[in-house]
Write a protein that holds these residues in place. Structure first.
Motif, PDB file in Angstrom:
ATOM      1  N   GLU A 116       1.207 -11.801  12.009  1.00  0.00           N
ATOM      2  CA  GLU A 116      -0.110 -11.332  12.442  1.00  0.00           C
ATOM      3  C   GLU A 116      -0.227  -9.810  12.411  1.00  0.00           C
ATOM      4  O   GLU A 116      -1.266  -9.268  12.013  1.00  0.00           O
ATOM      5  N   ARG A 117       0.832  -9.113  12.802  1.00  0.00           N
ATOM      6  CA  ARG A 117       0.769  -7.647  12.835  1.00  0.00           C
ATOM      7  C   ARG A 117       0.620  -7.082  11.425  1.00  0.00           C
ATOM      8  O   ARG A 117      -0.146  -6.132  11.204  1.00  0.00           O
ATOM      9  N   PHE A 118       1.339  -7.657  10.475  1.00  0.00           N
ATOM     10  CA  PHE A 118       1.248  -7.185   9.095  1.00  0.00           C
ATOM     11  C   PHE A 118      -0.074  -7.582   8.455  1.00  0.00           C
ATOM     12  O   PHE A 118      -0.658  -6.825   7.680  1.00  0.00           O
ATOM     13  N   ALA A 123      -5.032  -4.993   4.644  1.00  0.00           N
ATOM     14  CA  ALA A 123      -6.152  -4.508   3.835  1.00  0.00           C
ATOM     15  C   ALA A 123      -6.202  -2.990   3.778  1.00  0.00           C
ATOM     16  O   ALA A 123      -6.819  -2.435   2.859  1.00  0.00           O
ATOM     17  N   GLY A 124      -5.563  -2.316   4.715  1.00  0.00           N
ATOM     18  CA  GLY A 124      -5.581  -0.856   4.734  1.00  0.00           C
ATOM     19  C   GLY A 124      -4.388  -0.197   4.077  1.00  0.00           C
ATOM     20  O   GLY A 124      -4.234   1.033   4.167  1.00  0.00           O
ATOM     21  N   ARG A 125      -3.551  -0.976   3.410  1.00  0.00           N
ATOM     22  CA  ARG A 125      -2.335  -0.429   2.799  1.00  0.00           C
ATOM     23  C   ARG A 125      -2.565   0.189   1.432  1.00  0.00           C
ATOM     24  O   ARG A 125      -1.667   0.791   0.865  1.00  0.00           O
ATOM     25  N   ALA A 138     -11.963  -9.016   4.770  1.00  0.00           N
ATOM     26  CA  ALA A 138     -12.907  -8.021   5.286  1.00  0.00           C
ATOM     27  C   ALA A 138     -12.665  -6.645   4.704  1.00  0.00           C
ATOM     28  O   ALA A 138     -13.569  -5.800   4.690  1.00  0.00           O
ATOM     29  N   GLY A 139     -11.453  -6.419   4.181  1.00  0.00           N
ATOM     30  CA  GLY A 139     -11.148  -5.134   3.558  1.00  0.00           C
ATOM     31  C   GLY A 139     -11.752  -4.962   2.182  1.00  0.00           C
ATOM     32  O   GLY A 139     -11.765  -3.846   1.646  1.00  0.00           O
ATOM     33  N   GLY A 140     -12.224  -6.040   1.585  1.00  0.00           N
ATOM     34  CA  GLY A 140     -12.966  -5.950   0.327  1.00  0.00           C
ATOM     35  C   GLY A 140     -12.143  -5.998  -0.936  1.00  0.00           C
ATOM     36  O   GLY A 140     -12.702  -6.006  -2.024  1.00  0.00           O
ATOM     37  N   GLY A 141     -10.823  -6.039  -0.849  1.00  0.00           N
ATOM     38  CA  GLY A 141     -10.007  -6.075  -2.058  1.00  0.00           C
ATOM     39  C   GLY A 141      -9.732  -7.502  -2.501  1.00  0.00           C
ATOM     40  O   GLY A 141     -10.277  -8.475  -1.960  1.00  0.00           O
ATOM     41  N   GLU A 142      -8.870  -7.620  -3.488  1.00  0.00           N
ATOM     42  CA  GLU A 142      -8.470  -8.942  -3.973  1.00  0.00           C
ATOM     43  C   GLU A 142      -7.563  -9.601  -2.933  1.00  0.00           C
ATOM     44  O   GLU A 142      -6.704  -8.952  -2.322  1.00  0.00           O
ATOM     45  N   HIS A 189       6.859  -4.340   0.523  1.00  0.00           N
ATOM     46  CA  HIS A 189       6.809  -3.351   1.609  1.00  0.00           C
ATOM     47  C   HIS A 189       5.672  -2.376   1.318  1.00  0.00           C
ATOM     48  O   HIS A 189       5.465  -1.974   0.168  1.00  0.00           O
ATOM     49  N   PRO A 190       4.923  -1.971   2.338  1.00  0.00           N
ATOM     50  CA  PRO A 190       3.796  -1.051   2.101  1.00  0.00           C
ATOM     51  C   PRO A 190       4.202   0.253   1.428  1.00  0.00           C
ATOM     52  O   PRO A 190       3.385   0.848   0.707  1.00  0.00           O
ATOM     53  N   ALA A 191       5.442   0.714   1.635  1.00  0.00           N
ATOM     54  CA  ALA A 191       5.874   1.970   1.021  1.00  0.00           C
ATOM     55  C   ALA A 191       5.915   1.873  -0.498  1.00  0.00           C
ATOM     56  O   ALA A 191       5.852   2.899  -1.192  1.00  0.00           O
ATOM     57  N   GLN A 192       6.016   0.661  -1.030  1.00  0.00           N
ATOM     58  CA  GLN A 192       6.053   0.483  -2.485  1.00  0.00           C
ATOM     59  C   GLN A 192       4.671   0.576  -3.118  1.00  0.00           C
ATOM     60  O   GLN A 192       4.553   0.808  -4.320  1.00  0.00           O
TER      61      GLN A 192
END
Length: 297
Positions: A21-23, A28-30, A64-68, A228-231
């Motif tokens: 849930e946290r991830f 969507a903001g990554r 809700a973030g609008g991406g794929e 991972h978001p850093a990638q």
């Protein structure tokens, strides 16, 4: 990519376990072009039902973030069918299909997805497939797989493929011929080649990951997957034209158009004769720039 509609912009596809849930809340903001809610490898066998149930809140949260937004389902049919029932819903734009080893498998999934779309008032054919080829049989059948229904992108899954081939580890040098076969099949079929040499699990050494991603682009891939978001920013940069590439393409096309207007049969730019393949590459660079700009806006 004629005949398959507008190709996807999937420079970066970020896996997120559907139950995390946290991830999910931050996915969507990554900055990824697409988020893949995972029901497969990141979910233990006794957690599959909970992961499906989690899609009811995870899908609208990410959408809700609008991406794929894609969902990776499981391969065995007894898991795949309930996965599809939970995944073919408003907000989902694609399905990530693991261990695809035949075109027939895609035909069967296409039929189920089409029935669910029709029943649920969704555009029939609207959900596209991102196909993972992860077995020796899949490699043997990859040309037909790439031509299967709804396929928008295809990637060789190095970890599973190495295991199926009996390799002691997913050595990029050993896997290179198989990854090249997948890219070639993608180009023949007019779908997006995805992937890079090296391991998706490499997120501690981002410089190494950057080199892998850039090598993927040089080999002809158009995007890659991340765990991972850093990638994500590494992939977005590696699979986008640089400022220098854009400037070169703009100058080359300007010279070419000027020569055409003057009725010249041949023209040189920066010491090199311009012919159709060079012009086509320049146009692809600018088309990629424009699509990325449109996504940002």
């Amino acid at each position: 990519m004629a005949g398959r509609g507008e190709p996807p912009l999937w420079r970066s596809l970020l896996y997120v376990p559907a139950t995390a849930e946290r991830f999910v809340a931050k996915a969507a903001g990554r900055g990824a072009d697409g988020v893949i809610l995972d029901l497969e490898d990141s979910i233990p066998p006794d957690g599959k039902a909970a992961a499906r149930a989690a899609l009811a809140t995870a899908v609208p949260t990410v959408a809700a973030g609008g991406g794929e937004l894609l969902v990776r389902i499981n391969r065995p049919w007894r898991l795949a069918l309930p996965d599809l029932e939970a995944s073919v819903v408003a907000g989902v734009t694609g399905l990530c299909l693991p261990k695809v080893d035949s075109r027939h498998h895609l035909v069967e999934i296409d039929q189920v997805v089409g029935e669910l779309e029709a029943e649920r008032g969704l555009p029939v054919g609207g959900i596209r497939f991102c196909v993972l080829v992860e077995t020796a049989q899949g490699i043997a059948e990859v040309r037909e797989i790439a031509k299967g229904p709804r396929v928008a992108g295809i990637v060789a899954g190095g970890e599973d493929l190495a295991a199926d081939l009996g390799l002691p580890e997913p050595d990029p040098e050993m896997l290179a011929p198989y990854e090249a076969a997948v890219r070639l099949a993608a180009r023949e079929a007019g779908v997006m080649p995805i992937g890079y040499p090296g391991s998706i699990a490499e997120f501690t050494d981002l410089e190494l990951f950057r080199r892998c991603a850039e090598a993927g682009r040089r080999a002809g891939s158009e995007g890659g997957m991340a765990i991972h978001p850093a990638q994500v920013p590494v992939l977005n940069a590696a699979f986008a034209p640089s400022a220098a590439e854009v400037a070169h393409a703009e100058g080359l096309l300007a010279a070419f158009e000027s020569a055409l207007a003057a009725g010249l049969g041949a023209v040189a730019y920066e010491g090199r004769m311009i012919d159709k393949p060079i012009v086509d590459r320049a146009r692809r660079v600018l088309a990629a720039r424009d699509r990325i700009a449109a996504r940002r806006s």
